[in-house]
Enzyme design. Structure first.
Site, mmCIF file in Angstrom:
data_model
loop_
_atom_site.group_PDB
_atom_site.id
_atom_site.type_symbol
_atom_site.label_atom_id
_atom_site.label_comp_id
_atom_site.label_asym_id
_atom_site.label_seq_id
_atom_site.Cartn_x
_atom_site.Cartn_y
_atom_site.Cartn_z
ATOM 1 N N CYS A 19 0.826 -1.218 0.000
ATOM 2 C CA CYS A 19 0.000 0.000 0.000
ATOM 3 C C CYS A 19 0.852 1.257 0.000
ATOM 4 O O CYS A 19 0.633 2.178 -0.783
ATOM 5 C CB CYS A 19 -0.950 -0.016 1.192
ATOM 6 S SG CYS A 19 -1.969 1.463 1.254
ATOM 7 N N CYS A 39 -1.617 1.692 -3.016
ATOM 8 C CA CYS A 39 -2.605 2.774 -2.795
ATOM 9 C C CYS A 39 -2.011 4.176 -2.755
ATOM 10 O O CYS A 39 -2.522 5.088 -3.400
ATOM 11 C CB CYS A 39 -3.365 2.578 -1.485
ATOM 12 S SG CYS A 39 -3.397 0.935 -0.817
ATOM 13 N N LYS A 65 -0.151 5.360 -6.001
ATOM 14 C CA LYS A 65 -1.192 5.368 -7.039
ATOM 15 C C LYS A 65 -2.090 6.610 -6.896
ATOM 16 O O LYS A 65 -2.367 7.313 -7.849
ATOM 17 C CB LYS A 65 -2.013 4.068 -6.946
ATOM 18 C CG LYS A 65 -3.138 3.901 -7.925
ATOM 19 C CD LYS A 65 -4.459 4.489 -7.512
ATOM 20 C CE LYS A 65 -4.959 4.185 -6.142
ATOM 21 N NZ LYS A 65 -5.470 2.857 -5.897
ATOM 22 N N TYR A 115 -9.693 -3.317 -10.592
ATOM 23 C CA TYR A 115 -9.259 -2.063 -9.958
ATOM 24 C C TYR A 115 -8.049 -1.458 -10.670
ATOM 25 O O TYR A 115 -8.057 -0.308 -11.094
ATOM 26 C CB TYR A 115 -8.811 -2.345 -8.517
ATOM 27 C CG TYR A 115 -9.902 -2.569 -7.522
ATOM 28 C CD1 TYR A 115 -10.370 -1.507 -6.753
ATOM 29 C CD2 TYR A 115 -10.429 -3.831 -7.296
ATOM 30 C CE1 TYR A 115 -11.352 -1.714 -5.792
ATOM 31 C CE2 TYR A 115 -11.411 -4.044 -6.345
ATOM 32 C CZ TYR A 115 -11.865 -2.974 -5.599
ATOM 33 O OH TYR A 115 -12.834 -3.172 -4.660
ATOM 34 N N GLU A 167 -7.830 1.965 -12.880
ATOM 35 C CA GLU A 167 -7.125 3.101 -12.272
ATOM 36 C C GLU A 167 -5.960 3.545 -13.168
ATOM 37 O O GLU A 167 -5.801 4.733 -13.467
ATOM 38 C CB GLU A 167 -6.648 2.723 -10.865
ATOM 39 C CG GLU A 167 -7.833 2.546 -9.918
ATOM 40 C CD GLU A 167 -7.451 2.187 -8.492
ATOM 41 O OE1 GLU A 167 -6.288 1.801 -8.259
ATOM 42 O OE2 GLU A 167 -8.323 2.294 -7.606
ATOM 43 N N HIS A 189 -26.632 22.671 0.296
ATOM 44 C CA HIS A 189 -26.714 23.150 -1.074
ATOM 45 C C HIS A 189 -25.703 24.258 -1.353
ATOM 46 O O HIS A 189 -25.519 25.108 -0.495
ATOM 47 C CB HIS A 189 -28.139 23.675 -1.309
ATOM 48 C CG HIS A 189 -28.392 24.048 -2.721
ATOM 49 N ND1 HIS A 189 -28.496 23.111 -3.733
ATOM 50 C CD2 HIS A 189 -28.565 25.268 -3.299
ATOM 51 C CE1 HIS A 189 -28.725 23.747 -4.867
ATOM 52 N NE2 HIS A 189 -28.762 25.038 -4.632
ATOM 53 N N GLU A 212 -25.580 16.294 -1.822
ATOM 54 C CA GLU A 212 -26.972 16.521 -1.413
ATOM 55 C C GLU A 212 -27.920 15.570 -2.153
ATOM 56 O O GLU A 212 -29.023 15.292 -1.687
ATOM 57 C CB GLU A 212 -27.390 17.978 -1.619
ATOM 58 C CG GLU A 212 -27.479 18.432 -3.055
ATOM 59 C CD GLU A 212 -27.885 19.898 -3.189
ATOM 60 O OE1 GLU A 212 -28.890 20.297 -2.576
ATOM 61 O OE2 GLU A 212 -27.183 20.642 -3.903
HETATM 62 P P1 NDP Z 1 -9.064 -7.451 -9.739
HETATM 63 O O1 NDP Z 1 -9.420 -8.671 -8.997
HETATM 64 O O2 NDP Z 1 -9.708 -6.152 -9.382
HETATM 65 O O3 NDP Z 1 -9.367 -7.695 -11.288
HETATM 66 C C1 NDP Z 1 -8.735 -8.726 -11.985
HETATM 67 C C2 NDP Z 1 -9.144 -8.652 -13.435
HETATM 68 O O4 NDP Z 1 -8.339 -9.534 -14.181
HETATM 69 C C3 NDP Z 1 -10.577 -9.050 -13.678
HETATM 70 O O5 NDP Z 1 -11.089 -8.287 -14.739
HETATM 71 C C4 NDP Z 1 -10.448 -10.517 -14.073
HETATM 72 O O6 NDP Z 1 -11.466 -10.935 -14.930
HETATM 73 C C5 NDP Z 1 -9.147 -10.504 -14.830
HETATM 74 N N1 NDP Z 1 -8.417 -11.774 -14.762
HETATM 75 C C6 NDP Z 1 -8.223 -12.564 -13.685
HETATM 76 N N2 NDP Z 1 -7.444 -13.602 -14.005
HETATM 77 C C7 NDP Z 1 -7.129 -13.477 -15.304
HETATM 78 C C8 NDP Z 1 -6.354 -14.230 -16.203
HETATM 79 N N3 NDP Z 1 -5.747 -15.340 -15.816
HETATM 80 N N4 NDP Z 1 -6.249 -13.796 -17.490
HETATM 81 C C9 NDP Z 1 -6.855 -12.647 -17.876
HETATM 82 N N5 NDP Z 1 -7.618 -11.893 -17.071
HETATM 83 C C10 NDP Z 1 -7.745 -12.303 -15.793
HETATM 84 O O7 NDP Z 1 -7.474 -7.386 -9.695
HETATM 85 P P2 NDP Z 1 -6.419 -6.193 -9.771
HETATM 86 O O8 NDP Z 1 -5.169 -6.836 -10.235
HETATM 87 O O9 NDP Z 1 -6.957 -5.039 -10.534
HETATM 88 O O10 NDP Z 1 -6.253 -5.772 -8.266
HETATM 89 C C11 NDP Z 1 -5.880 -6.758 -7.290
HETATM 90 C C12 NDP Z 1 -6.546 -6.488 -5.982
HETATM 91 O O11 NDP Z 1 -5.888 -5.410 -5.357
HETATM 92 C C13 NDP Z 1 -8.010 -6.071 -6.087
HETATM 93 O O12 NDP Z 1 -8.861 -7.165 -6.099
HETATM 94 C C14 NDP Z 1 -8.176 -5.227 -4.852
HETATM 95 O O13 NDP Z 1 -8.524 -6.054 -3.800
HETATM 96 C C15 NDP Z 1 -6.809 -4.618 -4.630
HETATM 97 N N6 NDP Z 1 -6.788 -3.238 -5.124
HETATM 98 C C16 NDP Z 1 -7.605 -2.323 -4.553
HETATM 99 C C17 NDP Z 1 -7.612 -1.012 -4.986
HETATM 100 C C18 NDP Z 1 -8.546 -0.036 -4.358
HETATM 101 O O14 NDP Z 1 -9.057 -0.317 -3.278
HETATM 102 N N7 NDP Z 1 -8.824 1.098 -4.975
HETATM 103 C C19 NDP Z 1 -6.732 -0.557 -6.049
HETATM 104 C C20 NDP Z 1 -5.913 -1.603 -6.589
HETATM 105 C C21 NDP Z 1 -5.947 -2.884 -6.141
HETATM 106 P P3 NDP Z 1 -12.848 -11.569 -14.378
HETATM 107 O O15 NDP Z 1 -13.708 -10.423 -13.992
HETATM 108 O O16 NDP Z 1 -13.345 -12.314 -15.557
HETATM 109 O O17 NDP Z 1 -12.477 -12.456 -13.227
#
Ligand code: NDP
Length: 449
Positions: free
Chosen positions: A44, A49, A52, A179, A183, A438, A443
């Protein structure tokens, strides 16, 4: 507490969860040590976080500087300098790393800046070969970006490297629709990079409310971010000029200067000696723990992303606090995982708490939705045709607001406060009784009829 061991508690991993557990346990009187093989602060603070969010702020100036003209400011042509932002962000990260070390020092937590491996239920072996013992071992090693098994995958980078780029790429492909993908798509696009999100499925941000994620998709497309859905990766070829040719199943290849893997994060359980001492791992090789964070080996506990429950920093911190209070503070505590607010720092950001409409449909007898679809005042004057969407989900039987979902400027800042109302179980009429403030965007939350 026993003196038969070198420490009462040995924490492996000085990220958000590990540091909280270590310092609170020490404040409760435990003799605590912590090992960290990389930098104090964990994902983080060092490469997640915090940096980022600073990049998100930096990126947003692109729109603010454009909008400023409509508010009467004569803005001469501006030039963005990536090395300035990158280096300022990295300097801030270094400052925070120092604070984390100070916190541990002040609480008399002994720090070992090297890798630690579990070599017995109560034994840790450090990278320099020294062996230490502890009554309790807490694993808080977090998670790392997953890289799929695709030929040429090594030519891509992960979020870890994004904070150190030499230059902003001209063309970027981002794999994944979650995510990190959304982002970084927002950040890079604002820095004039041509971005394509490539997703294996047909939707982004699967766990968010459908209407909200559709709005982000619509706005992102309007801004000029490209999307390719149902497009699995076949191979990545590095070309002579250093660019990448990205081959996808069922569609034409894409050329890019950077490929970012953002396809989820895997728990850091490799090479820790866990299986040898009998710690059971579950799906995705996460450590299986009970409600008190205890693993299948009674002296070994785990918190945070390495347990793959909810991969969010504030949750890891809560787990660390609950662990310390329960074990050494004479205050048994369990984390309440209901109504955890979350946000995606996309452009514009999304924020959400409680049930989405889809979840309400599955879980509740009857529910009602209230929607406000509006153009924020600032966007109207700026001539920015970008609409916000706020949505309340109400359980018809109890009248409680069981979900709030938002996309629009400052949505996460607004939702944090609104989440208190959902957590407290307030009803829709209690929202309505609150006089609007307002003119604000928030709101809308008390004006939906
Ligand atoms: P996410 O879990 O958010 O998203 C993963 C994405 O990758 C999904 O679209 C998923 O598709 C796809 N995917 C998963 N496996 C494969 C694969 N083998 N091949 C191709 N596509 C795949 O993961 P992130 O990496 O974006 O982030 C990791 C974690 O970190 C998040 O889950 C979150 O918990 C944390 N995070 C939180 C943030 C915040 O709070 N703002 C910011 C950044 C990270 P499908 O939907 O089909 O499964």
């Amino acid at each position: 507490m026993t003196k038969a061991y070198d420490y009462d508690l040995f924490v492996i991993g000085a990220g958000s969860g590990g540091v909280r557990a270590a310092r609170v346990s020490a404040a409760h009187g435990a003799r605590v040590a912590i090992a960290e093989e990389y930098r104090m602060g964990g994902t983080c603070v060092i490469r997640g976080c915090v940096p980022k969010k600073l990049l998100v702020y930096g990126a947003h100036f692109a729109e603010d500087l454009q909008d400023a003209r409509r508010f009467g400011w004569r803005v001469k042509s501006c030039r963005f300098d990536w090395p300035t932002l990158r280096d300022n962000v990295l300097a801030e990260v270094e400052r925070l790393e120092g604070i984390y070390t100070d916190i541990l020092d002040r609480n008399e937590v002994e720090i070992f800046q090297q890798r630690a491996v579990i070599t017995g239920p109560n034994e840790i072996t450090l990278a320099d070969g020294s062996k230490l013992t502890a009554a309790t071992i807490l694993v808080a090693t977090g998670a790392r970006p997953a890289v799929p098994d695709v030929p040429g995958a090594e030519h891509g980078v992960t979020s870890n490297e994004m904070f150190h780029l030499d230059a902003v790429p001209k063309r970027a492909v981002i794999a994944g629709g979650g995510y990190i993908a959304n982002e970084f798509a927002g950040i890079l696009h604002e820095f004039a990079c041509e971005v394509t999100i490539v997703n294996r499925g047909d939707r982004i941000l699967r766990h968010y409310d459908e209407q909200i994620r559709d709005r982000l998709l619509q706005i992102s497309l309007t801004k000029g971010i490209n999307f390719k859905f149902n497009a699995p990766f076949e191979k990545i070829v590095k070309r002579k000029d250093g660019s990448l040719r990205i081959h996808l199943a069922g569609s034409s290849p894409i050329d890019a200067d950077l490929l970012l893997w953002a396809v989820g994060r895997s728990p850091n359980t490799e090479g820790l000696g866990l299986e040898k001492v009998g710690v059971k791992l579950g799906k995705n090789r996460a450590i299986l723990v009970d409600d008190d964070n205890q693993s299948s080996v009674p002296s070994i506990y785990a918190i945070g992303d390495v347990t793959d429950r909810v991969q969010l920093t504030p949750v890891a911190i809560r787990e660390g606090q609950a662990f310390a209070d329960t074990m050494y503070g004479n205050k048994p505590t369990r984390v309440d995982y209901t109504n955890i607010p979350s946000a995606v720092f996309s452009h514009p950001p999304i924020a959400s708490v409680g049930l989405s409409e889809g979840q309400a449909r599955d879980k509740l007898g009857t529910y009602k939705t209230y929607v406000s679809d509006f153009r924020p005042m600032k966007n109207v004057l700026a001539g920015r045709n970008e609409r916000s969407l706020y949505k309340l989900i109400v359980d018809e039987e109890t009248e409680k607001v069981v979900g709030i979902h938002m996309i629009g400027p400052d949505a996460p800042e607004i939702l944090q406060v609104a989440a208190i109302a959902v957590k407290a179980g307030l009803t829709k009429s209690q929202f309505d009784e609150t006089v609007a403030l307002h003119p604000t965007m928030s709101e809308e939350l008390v004006l939906m009829r």
